[in-house]
Design a protein around this motif. Structure first.
Motif, short mmCIF file in Angstrom:
data_model
loop_
_atom_site.label_atom_id
_atom_site.label_comp_id
_atom_site.label_asym_id
_atom_site.label_seq_id
_atom_site.Cartn_x
_atom_site.Cartn_y
_atom_site.Cartn_z
N LEU A 76 60.18 6.18 70.10
CA LEU A 76 60.29 7.36 70.95
C LEU A 76 59.44 8.46 70.35
O LEU A 76 59.51 8.70 69.13
N ALA A 77 58.65 9.12 71.18
CA ALA A 77 57.76 10.20 70.71
C ALA A 77 58.35 11.55 71.08
O ALA A 77 58.91 11.73 72.18
N TYR A 78 58.20 12.50 70.18
CA TYR A 78 58.67 13.88 70.40
C TYR A 78 57.51 14.82 70.15
O TYR A 78 56.98 14.89 69.03
N ASP A 79 57.10 15.51 71.18
CA ASP A 79 55.96 16.43 71.09
C ASP A 79 56.33 17.73 71.76
O ASP A 79 57.28 17.80 72.55
N ALA A 80 55.60 18.78 71.45
CA ALA A 80 55.86 20.09 72.03
C ALA A 80 54.56 20.89 72.07
O ALA A 80 53.72 20.78 71.16
N ASP A 81 54.40 21.67 73.11
CA ASP A 81 53.21 22.51 73.28
C ASP A 81 53.47 23.85 72.60
O ASP A 81 53.92 24.81 73.22
N THR A 82 53.23 23.90 71.29
CA THR A 82 53.50 25.11 70.51
C THR A 82 52.27 25.46 69.68
O THR A 82 51.32 24.66 69.57
N LEU A 83 52.29 26.65 69.08
CA LEU A 83 51.18 27.13 68.25
C LEU A 83 51.60 27.11 66.78
O LEU A 83 52.78 27.28 66.46
N PRO A 84 50.65 26.92 65.87
CA PRO A 84 50.98 27.01 64.44
C PRO A 84 51.45 28.42 64.08
O PRO A 84 51.17 29.40 64.79
N ILE A 85 52.19 28.51 62.98
CA ILE A 85 52.63 29.83 62.52
C ILE A 85 51.50 30.47 61.71
O ILE A 85 50.59 29.79 61.23
N GLY A 86 51.58 31.79 61.57
CA GLY A 86 50.56 32.52 60.83
C GLY A 86 49.44 33.04 61.70
O GLY A 86 48.50 33.65 61.19
N ILE A 87 49.50 32.80 63.02
CA ILE A 87 48.44 33.27 63.92
C ILE A 87 48.86 34.55 64.63
O ILE A 87 48.14 35.56 64.62
N LEU A 88 50.04 34.51 65.24
CA LEU A 88 50.54 35.64 66.01
C LEU A 88 51.65 36.35 65.25
O LEU A 88 52.16 35.85 64.25
N GLY A 89 52.04 37.51 65.76
CA GLY A 89 53.15 38.23 65.15
C GLY A 89 54.48 37.57 65.41
O GLY A 89 55.45 37.81 64.67
N THR A 90 54.57 36.76 66.45
CA THR A 90 55.79 36.01 66.75
C THR A 90 55.50 34.52 66.66
O THR A 90 54.34 34.10 66.58
N VAL A 91 56.57 33.73 66.71
CA VAL A 91 56.45 32.28 66.56
C VAL A 91 56.79 31.62 67.90
O VAL A 91 57.81 31.92 68.51
N THR A 92 55.91 30.72 68.35
CA THR A 92 56.20 29.89 69.51
C THR A 92 56.60 28.51 68.99
O THR A 92 55.79 27.82 68.36
N ASP A 93 57.84 28.13 69.22
CA ASP A 93 58.35 26.91 68.60
C ASP A 93 59.14 26.09 69.60
O ASP A 93 59.30 26.47 70.77
N HIS A 94 59.62 24.95 69.13
CA HIS A 94 60.42 24.05 69.96
C HIS A 94 61.40 23.31 69.05
O HIS A 94 61.03 22.88 67.95
#
Length: 750
Positions: free
Chosen positions: A658-676
């Motif tokens: 089973l694969a688990y993926d998410a459309d998120t950005l790495p940390i350290g780029i923006l002031g906030t974190v886009t996560d899953h």
């Protein structure tokens, strides 16, 4: 704890016995009420018991009870197939209505319509009322350490039904219902923290017995007087306490209708006192000892602490939101042509003879020339004198000095822009920190409030066992924390304990609680020693890592695998953007910070926010890091996979992937974190694979084939095989390759 099969048999027996208990003459609502109240998993056996009992009634009565059972079964099955659990009382109400209609129809052939209608309606209401009272009892969280008002009402209802169900039966002319009631009254008077419990139990007993047969009125009065006498002597010795209970019960013996009934009641009182004396913990039981807080007091303390943490969390959140609002409304530094012209005039034209001509007589032309100058591009090496506007170059007597003044003002403006941008970033980071701390405190508040109350029964058994070993226990407690781990604390007089003695105490605690514990943690306070035993997790996590750097020297992929004090296993994979030492700095910083924060109790989401702040403030260079964080609760097997820009992760279970993926950005780029976040229920044998993006340079199919080929190998060989397969599929070596595998296994027996 009773075996599941024994509980099903007990449900069938209870429904069978309760169905025979007559209430108010010839009504039998207890069996049907119990059947409607039992949970779904016990319903088939309870229905079998109630149905078997109804066959012993007359044909007309049996038909009504069987119709009620059939209706309830059909409606429960319908709700189960429809996956609906709400409004269960509608099902029971429908069953009661069906019972009333069928009962009325059959009674009309024997009595008048009005008599049959009211009798059937009364029994239907009694069935529904019994169901309503007993449904609260089956919802209680057993074992109970402290009961609130609703719990006490449910317990009283179940106690009344039990006494009424047993009242028609006798053993050698003795009533099991009255003996049971007397023992319960004695326990409530001796061990209950609320003195009124014994009186309430006596009143409930009297009401239940009289509802079955008024002949039991003298026994109910006797138990009520005995309860009052026992409460008066509840702090006396066990013998004096039992004697007071017996003497108080003699007042009801005098009201017996005949000598035989008086002798039987005296025998039942004596037998109740004897049964109580054989119960473990009664002789050493203390009545609401002031040295240790009661369950209600512990819950009150936990609630107060939880509320205080929640208040502090809200304060941090308010401060962060206020700072963010203020920062968003702060004015930007003004930079217009007039200010540039005035600053240059102050530096260059202060002692010039043509000052009045340039800045007063021809002020409009001069300001217009500086406005054109402000609109020009900023030169990296400064504005040369040849690039001055024609008006300023023709009119100024010292163009070199004017150019230097203009370049100084431009440099100061640039420095102010940089400082302002850094200040905004710092203020934004500080706001994020306040938000992260607010979420952490809120999480701690929930953990404190969800902590279970101590198990007093187990604690008393522990004290008795330690006393048998010659140890004087000052205090003991046993509780399950929010992670699901059982922790046992024992306070003893301060004395040196050898490793052999600690091992023996650990074995005793494991035997009492039937669980495996770690070695005792000893804390000496000078006058006492506190021993704390923490349950060993039933699961364990095995892991292996294989990393192949792109340049053969330094790998920018950094991993951290560790256990925290709460019985959780953490695996962190940080992929610094790029290759080499520069990218490894960001990956190493992220991994180390995540390890410390997760070990301290932060959840992955809050820890990632704080790490994101550290990365954005580290330098002005690119600091992006792809983050994968895995947390497995080794007590329950529940896992949480956190992703922020990381590559897809994979779960291997029974030969399936089973694969688990998410459309998120790495940390350290923006002031906030886009996560899953993904919650995964794991079982023994599951293998989770975390990889860096270099592994998937040729797609997922190559990696999935490698996983299936190496699934039966050891974890080290598994990771090495997957990494080498990915490297051979992507021979240009353009990115680092890291494979981290975690396998869940059963913990070895101690």
């Amino acid at each position: 704890m009773l075996h599941s099969g024994m509980l099903h048999i007990l449900a069938a027996g209870a429904a069978f016995i309760a169905s025979f208990a007559p209430i108010f003459g010839s009504l039998h609502p207890l069996g049907m009420g119990l059947l409607l109240a039992v949970p779904n998993r016990f319903f088939p056996m309870a229905a079998l018991g109630a149905g078997a009992a109804s066959l012993f009634f007359g044909l007309h009565d049996a038909a009504a009870y069987l119709c009620c059972i059939l209706c309830s079964t059909i409606l429960r099955l319908f709700l189960a197939l429809a996956h609906r659990t709400s409004r269960p009382f509608l099902v029971q109400a429908a069953a009661c209505i069906v019972f009333g209609v069928v009962r009325t129809v059959f009674m009309m052939s024997e009595t008048s319509f009005s008599s049959g209608f009211f009798t059937a309606g009364a029994e239907s209401l009694l069935i529904f009322g019994t169901y309503f009272l007993l449904s609260g009892f089956f919802a209680l969280p057993f074992p109970l350490s402290a009961a609130n008002r609703e719990d006490r009402i449910s317990l009283c209802a179940a106690f009344c039904c039990a006494v009424a169900a047993l009242a028609p039966y006798t053993v050698f002319s003795l009533s099991p219902a009255r003996i049971l009631a007397a023992v319960c009254i004695l326990l409530a008077a001796r061990c209950g923290c609320v003195p009124s419990d014994a009186v309430i139990a006596a009143v409930c007993t009297c009401a239940a017995l009289c509802a079955v047969d008024p002949f039991h009125l003298h026994a109910g009065f006797s138990l009520a007087c005995a309860a009052v006498a026992a409460l008066i002597f509840r702090r006396a010795s066990p013998f004096a306490f039992a004697l007071a209970f017996f003497i108080g019960g003699l007042s009801g013996v005098a009201c017996a209708p005949d000598p035989d009934a008086a002798v039987i009641l005296c025998t039942e009182l004596v037998l109740s006192c004897l049964l109580l004396s054989f119960m473990p913990g009664i002789r050493t039981a203390s009545v609401c000892s002031s040295g240790a807080p009661s369950g209600t007091a512990v819950r009150a303390q936990q609630t107060a602490l939880s509320a205080q943490l929640e208040t502090v969390s809200e304060a941090f959140c308010f401060v962060g939101n206020t700072m963010r609002t203020v920062c968003d409304h702060l004015p930007l530094p003004s930079e217009n042509a007039s200010e540039l012209a005035d600053a240059v005039a102050e530096r260059c034209c202060k002692n010039c003879g043509k000052r009045m001509y340039c800045w007063v007589d021809c002020a409009d032309e001069t300001y217009e020339a500086f406005a054109k100058l402000s609109a020009q591009a900023v030169y990296p090496d400064g504005l040369p004198a040849t690039e001055l506007p024609t008006l300023l170059r023709r009119r100024c007597q010292m163009p070199i000095r004017l150019t230097n003044a203009i370049n100084s003002v431009f440099a100061e403006r640039t420095a102010r822009r940089v400082i302002h941008a850094q200040s905004r970033r710092t203020r934004a980071a500080l706001c994020e920190q306040y938000q992260a701390f607010s979420l952490l405190l809120a999480e701690l508040s929930r953990q404190v409030y969800c902590t279970d109350l101590p198990d007093r029964r187990k604690a008393q058994k522990l004290e008795q066992r330690f006393a048998a070993l010659g140890l004087d226990v000052l205090e003991s407690n046993a509780a399950v924390d929010a992670a699901g781990a059982l922790s046992v604390g024992v306070c003893l007089p301060d004395a040196p304990l050898s490793q052999a003695e600690l091992a023996r105490l650990k074995a005793e605690v494991s035997h009492i609680f039937r669980r495996s514990f770690f070695s005792a943690q000893c804390t000496h306070s000078g006058v006492a020693v506190q021993l704390r035993f923490i349950e060993q997790p039933p699961l364990r996590a095995e892991y292996a890592v294989c990393s192949l750097p792109a340049d053969g020297a330094v790998c920018a992929d950094v991993t951290e695998c560790f256990h925290d004090p709460l019985g959780k296993f953490h695996a962190v994979l940080c992929d610094g953007m790029g290759t080499g030492k520069a990218a490894a700095v960001g990956g190493t910083l992220c991994a180390r910070l995540m390890r410390e924060l997760l070990h301290a109790g932060f959840c992955a989401q809050n820890a990632a926010k704080l790490v994101n702040i550290a990365l954005t403030l580290k330098s002005d260079d690119e600091n992006a890091v792809a983050l994968d964080a895995l947390c497995i609760n080794l007590y329950t097997g529940s896992a949480e996979l956190y992703k922020a820009g990381g590559a897809a992760s994979f779960l291997l279970r029974d030969g399936r992937i089973l694969a688990y993926d998410a459309d998120t950005l790495p940390i350290g780029i923006l002031g906030t974190v886009t996560d899953h976040r993904e919650t995964l229920p794991l079982v023994c044998g599951d293998t989770l694979i975390l990889v860096s993006d270099g592994v998937l340079c040729t797609g997922r199919e190559v990696l999935c084939d490698a996983i299936l080929r190496a699934q039966n190998e050891s974890l080290e060989a598994f990771c090495r095989s997957c990494a080498e397969t990915a490297r051979s599929a992507c021979p240009q070596k353009s990115d680092d390759i890291t494979v981290l595998a975690v396998r869940l296994c059963a913990a070895p027996a101690p």
